[in-house]
Motif scaffolding. Structure first.
Motif, PDB file in Angstrom:
ATOM      1  N   GLY A  22       0.810  -1.212   0.000  1.00 40.64           N
ATOM      2  CA  GLY A  22       0.000   0.000   0.000  1.00 40.64           C
ATOM      3  C   GLY A  22       0.848   1.269   0.000  1.00 40.64           C
ATOM      4  N   ASP A  23       2.118   1.115   0.336  1.00 40.97           N
ATOM      5  CA  ASP A  23       3.008   2.264   0.476  1.00 40.97           C
ATOM      6  C   ASP A  23       4.160   2.189  -0.533  1.00 40.97           C
ATOM      7  OD1 ASP A  23       3.891   4.610   1.595  1.00 40.97           O
ATOM      8  OD2 ASP A  23       5.000   3.637   3.231  1.00 40.97           O
ATOM      9  N   SER A  24       3.938   1.450  -1.616  1.00 41.09           N
ATOM     10  CA  SER A  24       5.004   1.247  -2.596  1.00 41.09           C
ATOM     11  C   SER A  24       4.528   1.724  -3.970  1.00 41.09           C
ATOM     12  CB  SER A  24       5.383  -0.239  -2.637  1.00 41.09           C
ATOM     13  OG  SER A  24       6.371  -0.462  -3.608  1.00 41.09           O
ATOM     14  N   PRO A  25       4.602   3.029  -4.186  1.00 39.49           N
ATOM     15  CA  PRO A  25       3.961   3.639  -5.349  1.00 39.49           C
ATOM     16  C   PRO A  25       4.512   3.176  -6.698  1.00 39.49           C
ATOM     17  CG  PRO A  25       5.397   5.220  -4.218  1.00 39.49           C
ATOM     18  CD  PRO A  25       5.322   3.998  -3.364  1.00 39.49           C
ATOM     19  N   ASN A  26       5.771   2.708  -6.725  1.00 41.92           N
ATOM     20  CA  ASN A  26       6.365   2.363  -8.022  1.00 41.92           C
ATOM     21  C   ASN A  26       6.086   0.938  -8.462  1.00 41.92           C
ATOM     22  OD1 ASN A  26       7.547   4.934  -8.026  1.00 41.92           O
ATOM     23  ND2 ASN A  26       9.295   4.184  -6.849  1.00 41.92           N
ATOM     24  N   THR A  27       5.561   0.133  -7.537  1.00 41.41           N
ATOM     25  CA  THR A  27       5.422  -1.291  -7.829  1.00 41.41           C
ATOM     26  C   THR A  27       4.578  -1.546  -9.070  1.00 41.41           C
ATOM     27  OG1 THR A  27       5.787  -2.000  -5.556  1.00 41.41           O
ATOM     28  CG2 THR A  27       4.486  -3.463  -6.934  1.00 41.41           C
ATOM     29  N   ARG A  28       3.441  -0.839  -9.183  1.00 36.24           N
ATOM     30  CA  ARG A  28       2.524  -1.153 -10.289  1.00 36.24           C
ATOM     31  C   ARG A  28       3.173  -0.915 -11.638  1.00 36.24           C
ATOM     32  NH1 ARG A  28      -3.265   1.340 -10.724  1.00 36.24           N
ATOM     33  NH2 ARG A  28      -2.479   1.499 -12.833  1.00 36.24           N
ATOM     34  N   GLN A  29       3.846   0.243 -11.762  1.00 33.40           N
ATOM     35  CA  GLN A  29       4.501   0.556 -13.033  1.00 33.40           C
ATOM     36  C   GLN A  29       5.625  -0.447 -13.321  1.00 33.40           C
ATOM     37  OE1 GLN A  29       4.015   3.283 -15.670  1.00 33.40           O
ATOM     38  NE2 GLN A  29       5.001   1.389 -16.328  1.00 33.40           N
ATOM     39  N   SER A  30       6.398  -0.786 -12.298  1.00 32.11           N
ATOM     40  CA  SER A  30       7.495  -1.738 -12.495  1.00 32.11           C
ATOM     41  C   SER A  30       6.970  -3.104 -12.928  1.00 32.11           C
ATOM     42  CB  SER A  30       8.307  -1.899 -11.216  1.00 32.11           C
ATOM     43  OG  SER A  30       9.224  -0.842 -11.094  1.00 32.11           O
ATOM     44  N   MET A  31       5.798  -3.478 -12.394  1.00 32.72           N
ATOM     45  CA  MET A  31       5.229  -4.766 -12.784  1.00 32.72           C
ATOM     46  C   MET A  31       4.705  -4.698 -14.215  1.00 32.72           C
ATOM     47  SD  MET A  31       3.608  -6.158  -9.204  1.00 32.72           S
ATOM     48  CE  MET A  31       3.250  -7.842  -9.720  1.00 32.72           C
ATOM     49  N   ALA A  32       4.114  -3.558 -14.569  1.00 30.85           N
ATOM     50  CA  ALA A  32       3.610  -3.407 -15.938  1.00 30.85           C
ATOM     51  C   ALA A  32       4.753  -3.480 -16.943  1.00 30.85           C
ATOM     52  CB  ALA A  32       2.869  -2.081 -16.076  1.00 30.85           C
ATOM     53  N   TRP A  33       5.908  -2.996 -16.549  1.00 30.20           N
ATOM     54  CA  TRP A  33       7.079  -3.016 -17.436  1.00 30.20           C
ATOM     55  C   TRP A  33       7.821  -4.349 -17.402  1.00 30.20           C
ATOM     56  CZ3 TRP A  33       8.890   2.482 -15.692  1.00 30.20           C
ATOM     57  CH2 TRP A  33       8.394   3.440 -16.595  1.00 30.20           C
ATOM     58  N   GLY A  34       7.389  -5.266 -16.563  1.00 31.54           N
ATOM     59  CA  GLY A  34       8.079  -6.555 -16.482  1.00 31.54           C
ATOM     60  C   GLY A  34       9.419  -6.476 -15.781  1.00 31.54           C
ATOM     61  N   ILE A  35       9.655  -5.388 -15.039  1.00 34.95           N
ATOM     62  CA  ILE A  35      10.889  -5.290 -14.261  1.00 34.95           C
ATOM     63  C   ILE A  35      10.708  -6.104 -12.982  1.00 34.95           C
ATOM     64  CG2 ILE A  35      12.418  -3.740 -12.970  1.00 34.95           C
ATOM     65  CD1 ILE A  35      11.699  -1.539 -15.007  1.00 34.95           C
ATOM     66  N   LYS A  36       9.553  -5.913 -12.373  1.00 36.52           N
ATOM     67  CA  LYS A  36       9.220  -6.618 -11.147  1.00 36.52           C
ATOM     68  C   LYS A  36       8.159  -7.667 -11.466  1.00 36.52           C
ATOM     69  CE  LYS A  36       8.538  -4.848  -6.578  1.00 36.52           C
ATOM     70  NZ  LYS A  36       8.528  -3.711  -5.654  1.00 36.52           N
ATOM     71  N   ARG A  37       8.225  -8.821 -10.819  1.00 34.39           N
ATOM     72  CA  ARG A  37       7.256  -9.880 -11.109  1.00 34.39           C
ATOM     73  C   ARG A  37       6.293 -10.127  -9.956  1.00 34.39           C
ATOM     74  NH1 ARG A  37       7.357 -11.603 -16.579  1.00 34.39           N
ATOM     75  NH2 ARG A  37       9.358 -10.869 -17.339  1.00 34.39           N
ATOM     76  N   HIS A  38       6.681  -9.715  -8.748  1.00 34.83           N
ATOM     77  CA  HIS A  38       5.836  -9.931  -7.567  1.00 34.83           C
ATOM     78  C   HIS A  38       5.880  -8.671  -6.713  1.00 34.83           C
ATOM     79  CE1 HIS A  38       5.987 -14.224  -8.565  1.00 34.83           C
ATOM     80  NE2 HIS A  38       7.282 -14.055  -8.710  1.00 34.83           N
ATOM     81  N   THR A  39       4.849  -8.478  -5.895  1.00 28.40           N
ATOM     82  CA  THR A  39       4.856  -7.308  -5.021  1.00 28.40           C
ATOM     83  C   THR A  39       5.761  -7.573  -3.820  1.00 28.40           C
ATOM     84  OG1 THR A  39       3.068  -8.000  -3.561  1.00 28.40           O
ATOM     85  CG2 THR A  39       2.429  -6.936  -5.641  1.00 28.40           C
ATOM     86  N   ASN A  40       6.092  -6.500  -3.106  1.00 31.60           N
ATOM     87  CA  ASN A  40       6.944  -6.616  -1.911  1.00 31.60           C
ATOM     88  C   ASN A  40       6.349  -7.586  -0.897  1.00 31.60           C
ATOM     89  OD1 ASN A  40       8.333  -4.627  -3.207  1.00 31.60           O
ATOM     90  ND2 ASN A  40       7.866  -2.995  -1.738  1.00 31.60           N
ATOM     91  N   ASP A  41       5.027  -7.459  -0.659  1.00 29.17           N
ATOM     92  CA  ASP A  41       4.395  -8.297   0.363  1.00 29.17           C
ATOM     93  C   ASP A  41       4.343  -9.765  -0.057  1.00 29.17           C
ATOM     94  OD1 ASP A  41       4.055  -6.320   2.261  1.00 29.17           O
ATOM     95  OD2 ASP A  41       2.106  -5.682   1.462  1.00 29.17           O
ATOM     96  N   GLU A  42       4.163 -10.017  -1.355  1.00 27.74           N
ATOM     97  CA  GLU A  42       4.172 -11.414  -1.825  1.00 27.74           C
ATOM     98  C   GLU A  42       5.525 -12.068  -1.542  1.00 27.74           C
ATOM     99  OE1 GLU A  42       1.154 -10.598  -5.601  1.00 27.74           O
ATOM    100  OE2 GLU A  42       3.228 -11.154  -5.997  1.00 27.74           O
TER     101      GLU A  42
END
Lengths: 99, 335
Positions: free
Chosen positions: B222-242
């Motif tokens: 909830g406090d990680s504003p960049n996660t969604r964009q990074s996931m959309a770009w395929g940089i990140k595959r899972h959220t911090n909490d996962e």
């Protein structure tokens, strides 16, 4: 007499490693070094700490000529329209063996 | 071909993408990412993608480099030649990992020297975990088990990152990281089979490192504003909490096998979720450590700066030697 040489960054080298006999050298990464010999030593330390290679090539990155992604289509197009270069282009009856 | 294409110039092919054709370029980029194929250095990419990657890869490289300090400090004090050799190899690996990552960052058009400057000027960050001191020898085991364990959880999905050079660097790193975790766990197994004092030392170390290890996954979703964009770009595959959840679930049986307690009163199996419930890390502490007030921030950066400055004469001497050899070769050619 001599002016001190202004400090400049060591050039970038690309590193290629032959994993074992019988395989081609493969690009593994890059590093900086003052000269070719140091590049080779650094490449050994950085890229082959676990027997990953039996031979290393290093080459200054600015000496590499690369195809440009902008002209990707025209550059590689000639290979796409020559289907007769592939064995599957030729129809051979099923009953003919070993062909 | 070399990853860098035309690296010496450091100018990627993208320039300002305001001109005609940006739409087509962007569509091509989006299609590549959507098809789970890799973006390579000389491909067109959105500036935000490039910026995000430079920041993330540089931060990652800095973490490996700074990460040598807490453990390097114990090489001379490791209790046997075997343990010294292992620790030395591990610290050397961390230097190597930093080098792989700086090399990957450079394919995006930044200069390695400049990244080092940004680190020692505290203009770029590194993982908050390295701002905690390694106070006892048990910490060497716990760092391998928990800190490298958390790093592996974070890094394995990065092997499938959409940016080719980063993904390839991560594959090399993950292969080597497994030794780091196992040597740490083995060290702890030896200690818990030892004396009461050794067992107490291991537990005390776990008590200090558990929460900072959980913080390595970054702020809650909830406090990680960049996660969604990074996931959309395929940089990140899972959220911090996962990833944090995965780490907790992996660590619980490992802790049991060691006979140590994880210092979290809320930690228990939740059969309904098929996962462990666990307590909330102290996010105020996390923010403080990230922004420079951790126990060892100043010491870590000062040490890195000193090492860099003390090494200047070596870099200059090597350059002088290379220049001399080049001049000699030029004279020979002319003759």
């Amino acid at each position: 007499m001599n002016e001190p040489t202004p400090r400049r960054t060591w050039p970038l080298y690309e590193v290629f490693v032959r994993g074992k006999r019988g395989l081609n050298h493969v690009h593994v990464g890059s590093l900086h070094a003052a000269d070719d010999e140091m590049a080779l030593h650094n490449a050994r330390d950085v890229y082959t700490r676990r027997n990953e290679g039996v031979s290393i090539w290093v080459v200054r990155a600015d000496l590499i000529t690369a195809s440009s992604p902008d002209e990707k289509d025209p550059f590689f197009a000639p290979s796409a329209d020559k289907v007769y270069r592939h064995p599957t282009f030729y129809a051979i009856p099923d009953e003919v063996p070993h062909l | 071909m070399a990853d860098t294409g035309t690296p010496a110039t450091g100018t990627p092919d993208t320039a300002p993408h305001t001109g005609p054709g940006t739409g087509a370029l962007e569509a091509g980029f989006d299609a590549t990412v959507a098809a789970d194929r890799r973006i390579e250095p000389r491909d067109w990419m959105p500036e935000g993608y490039r910026r995000t990657l430079i920041r993330q890869i540089a931060q990652h490289a800095h973490s490996e480099i700074i990460g040598m300090q807490p453990e390097g400090n114990w090489i001379l004090r490791a209790p046997s030649l075997r343990r010294k050799a292992i620790l030395l190899a591990k610290v050397q690996d961390e230097a190597g990992h930093g080098m792989y990552l700086y090399a990957a960052a450079e394919t995006l058009g930044v200069d390695r020297e400049d990244l080092t400057e940004r680190l020692i000027d505290s203009r770029q960050k590194y993982s908050s975990i390295f701002n905690y001191p390694a106070l006892s020898y048990a910490d060497i085991g716990v760092i391998g088990w928990l800190v490298d364990g958390a790093a592996i959880c974070n890094q394995v999905p990065l092997c499938r990152c959409s940016y080719g050079p980063y993904a390839r660097a991560m594959i090399r790193i993950c292969k080597e990281e497994s030794f780091h975790q196992r040597q740490g766990y083995e060290l702890l197994l030896a200690m818990v089979k030892g004396t009461d004092a050794q067992r107490t030392m291991v537990q005390e170390s776990v008590d200090r490192w558990w929460w900072p290890s959980l913080m390595m996954f970054g702020p809650p979703d909830g406090d990680s504003p960049n996660t969604r964009q990074s996931m959309a770009w395929g940089i990140k595959r899972h959220t911090n909490d996962e990833l944090r959840q995965r780490f907790v679930d992996m660590s619980v049986p490992q802790a049991a096998a060691l006979g140590v307690t994880l210092p979290d009163a809320d930690l228990r199996w939740n059969a309904e979720r098929g996962a462990h419930d666990y307590g909330e890390p102290d996010w105020a502490e996390f923010k403080a450590v990230v922004s420079g007030s951790g126990p060892a921030n100043a010491q870590r950066v000062a040490h890195r700066r000193r090492a860099h400055e003390n090494g200047a004469w070596v870099r200059e001497a090597a350059q002088a030697w290379a220049d001399k050899q080049a001049a000699r070769a030029a004279r020979k050619d002319a003759a």
